[in-house]
Design a protein around this motif. Structure first.
Motif, short mmCIF file in Angstrom:
data_model
loop_
_atom_site.label_atom_id
_atom_site.label_comp_id
_atom_site.label_asym_id
_atom_site.label_seq_id
_atom_site.Cartn_x
_atom_site.Cartn_y
_atom_site.Cartn_z
N GLY A 34 0.83 -1.24 -0.03
CA GLY A 34 0.06 0.01 -0.03
C GLY A 34 0.90 1.53 -0.06
O GLY A 34 0.19 2.45 0.35
N ARG A 35 2.07 1.29 -0.36
CA ARG A 35 2.79 2.39 -0.29
C ARG A 35 3.64 2.52 -1.57
O ARG A 35 4.29 1.38 -1.90
N GLN A 36 3.99 3.54 -2.21
CA GLN A 36 4.81 3.65 -3.32
C GLN A 36 6.23 3.17 -3.08
O GLN A 36 6.99 2.62 -3.81
N HIS A 37 6.79 3.75 -1.68
CA HIS A 37 8.03 3.08 -1.42
C HIS A 37 7.89 2.10 -0.17
O HIS A 37 7.63 2.75 1.10
N PRO A 38 7.85 0.85 -0.21
CA PRO A 38 7.37 0.03 0.92
C PRO A 38 8.39 -0.01 1.99
O PRO A 38 9.51 0.47 1.96
N LEU A 39 7.62 -0.06 3.11
CA LEU A 39 8.12 -0.21 4.47
C LEU A 39 7.99 -1.61 5.08
O LEU A 39 6.83 -2.38 5.02
N HIS A 40 9.08 -1.93 5.55
CA HIS A 40 9.01 -3.37 6.11
C HIS A 40 9.71 -3.33 7.61
O HIS A 40 10.72 -2.94 7.78
N VAL A 41 8.67 -3.35 8.68
CA VAL A 41 9.02 -3.23 9.97
C VAL A 41 8.77 -4.62 10.80
O VAL A 41 7.58 -4.93 10.67
N GLU A 42 9.65 -5.24 11.26
CA GLU A 42 9.14 -6.58 11.77
C GLU A 42 8.35 -6.42 13.03
O GLU A 42 8.51 -5.49 13.76
N TYR A 43 7.53 -7.41 13.28
CA TYR A 43 6.44 -7.45 14.25
C TYR A 43 7.05 -7.24 15.73
O TYR A 43 6.35 -6.59 16.69
N ILE A 44 8.10 -7.71 16.10
CA ILE A 44 8.57 -7.33 17.46
C ILE A 44 8.99 -6.05 17.70
O ILE A 44 8.51 -5.69 18.75
N HIS A 45 9.35 -5.51 16.84
CA HIS A 45 9.40 -3.93 16.95
C HIS A 45 8.22 -3.09 17.06
O HIS A 45 7.99 -2.27 17.77
N ILE A 46 7.11 -3.56 16.36
CA ILE A 46 5.81 -2.89 16.28
C ILE A 46 5.29 -3.28 17.74
O ILE A 46 4.88 -2.23 18.36
N GLY A 47 5.31 -4.46 18.36
CA GLY A 47 4.56 -4.74 19.39
C GLY A 47 5.37 -3.98 20.69
O GLY A 47 4.57 -3.37 21.73
N ALA A 48 6.76 -3.94 20.56
CA ALA A 48 7.24 -3.29 21.58
C ALA A 48 7.12 -1.93 21.57
O ALA A 48 6.65 -1.05 22.62
N CYS A 49 7.03 -1.18 20.53
CA CYS A 49 6.64 0.27 20.24
C CYS A 49 4.97 0.73 20.85
O CYS A 49 4.85 1.79 21.48
N LEU A 50 4.10 -0.18 20.50
CA LEU A 50 2.68 -0.16 20.80
C LEU A 50 2.86 -0.08 22.31
O LEU A 50 2.15 0.81 23.25
N SER A 51 3.43 -0.99 23.23
CA SER A 51 3.61 -1.32 24.57
C SER A 51 4.10 0.03 25.17
O SER A 51 3.59 0.57 26.00
#
Length: 259
Positions: free
Chosen positions: A153-170
Motif C-alpha cells: 500500500g505504499r509507493q516506497h515499501p516499508l518493512h518493520v518486523e513485528y517484534i518492534h511494532i509490539g514493543a513500540c505500541l506497549s
C-alpha cells in the motif's frame, strides 16, 4: 455385573461423532472463524465484544481527547528518542526495513529531516487514535496502518518486523498511561476511564498489526493483496482521514475534541 468398560473393544467404532458444544450447559456466542479473517467488520465486532469496548469507552475518548492532544507532541518526541536508541529500529529510518543488517552510512538523529517527517505522521496517527471509534472508518485506517508496515500500500515499501511494532505500541501505551494518571486536572474516575479506553484501542491496533504478520487464517487468503491500493499516508479510499497533525492539534474542527 460387568462394568461398561469391560466390553469396550466390542463397542462399534463407526458411531457418529458428537459435538461437545451441543451439551454445553449455557448458551455460547457463535463466532464464525472464517469471518474473522475475511471480514474486517466481523473481526472488529468480535474484539469489541470480547474487550467490552462500549459507548462508555467512546465517551471517555471523546471527552478526554483535548487532554490527550496536549500530551501528543511530548509523547512523539519520547517515542522517537526510544526508537533511535537501538540500531535495529533506527535502521528502519535509513533502509526502510528492520531486517537489513548491512552497514549504515550514518544514523539519523532526532533532528534529521526523515525523523522530523516521521514525527509529523506519528502526531497525526496519535490524534487519529482519539477520534471517533464508533465509525468503521476509524478501524479501517488502523488496519491500513498495519498493512503499510508489511510493505504493502505504499509507493516506497516499508518493512518493520513485528517484534518492534509490539514493543513500540506497549511503550506508547505505557507513556500515555503515566501521563494521563499524573494529569493534575483530571478527576480520578475520568483518568481510569480514559486509560481503559486507550488501552483497548491500542490492543485492537496491536491485533490489526498482527493480522498482517501472522499466518493464522491463511487458508482463507485469496487475492486480497492484489486489491491493495497504493495511497499516500493519511489517506483511506482516496480521502484524507488524517489531517496535517499541527493543524489538528490546534483546530477546533477536530471531531473528538468535545468535552
Amino acid at each position: 455385573m460387568p462394568s461398561p468398560t469391560d466390553n469396550a473393544e466390542d463397542a462399534p467404532t463407526n458411531a457418529p461423532a458428537t459435538c461437545p458444544m451441543k451439551e454445553w450447559p449455557r448458551a455460547l456466542h457463535h463466532i464464525d472463524r472464517k469471518e474473522l479473517y475475511v471480514n474486517l467488520e466481523s473481526r472488529i465486532h468480535y474484539l469489541h465484544t470480547f474487550l467490552d469496548f462500549s459507548s462508555n469507552d467512546i465517551e471517555a475518548l471523546i471527552n478526554g481527547s483535548k487532554y490527550v492532544k496536549a500530551l501528543i507532541p511530548a509523547i512523539v518526541n519520547i517515542v522517537y528518542r526510544k526508537l533511535l536508541q537501538y540500531d535495529i529500529t533506527a535502521r528502519a529510518f535509513q533502509t526502510r526495513s528492520t531486517s537489513f543488517e548491512g552497514p549504515l552510512d550514518e544514523f539519523p538523529s532526532e533532528d534529521s529531516p526523515q525523523i522530523m517527517h516521521r514525527k509529523m505522521f506519528l502526531r497525526g496517527y496519535l490524534v487519529k487514535l482519539c477520534s471517533d471509534p464508533s465509525k468503521m472508518e476509524f478501524w479501517e485506517y488502523l488496519d491500513k496502518v498495519g498493512m503499510m508496515h508489511v510493505g504493502q500500500g505504499r509507493q516506497h515499501p516499508l518493512h518493520v518486523e513485528y517484534i518492534h511494532i509490539g514493543a513500540c505500541l506497549s511503550f506508547i501505551q505505557d507513556t500515555f498511561t503515566e501521563a494521563i494518571l499524573s494529569h493534575p486536572r483530571l478527576q480520578l474516575y475520568r483518568k481510569i476511564a480514559l486509560v481503559k479506553a486507550m488501552g483497548k484501542v491500542i490492543w485492537i491496533q496491536n491485533d490489526l498489526f498482527a493480522k498482517w504478520y501472522v499466518r493464522d487464517g491463511e487458508e482463507y487468503a485469496g487475492s486480497e493483496t492484489d486489491k491493495v491500493a497504493v495511497e499516500e499516508e493519511g489517506y483511506l479510499h482516496g480521502q484524507r482521514v488524517v489531517g496535517e497533525p499541527d493543524e489538528m492539534l490546534s483546530s477546533g474542527n477536530f471531531s473528538a475534541s468535545a468535552g
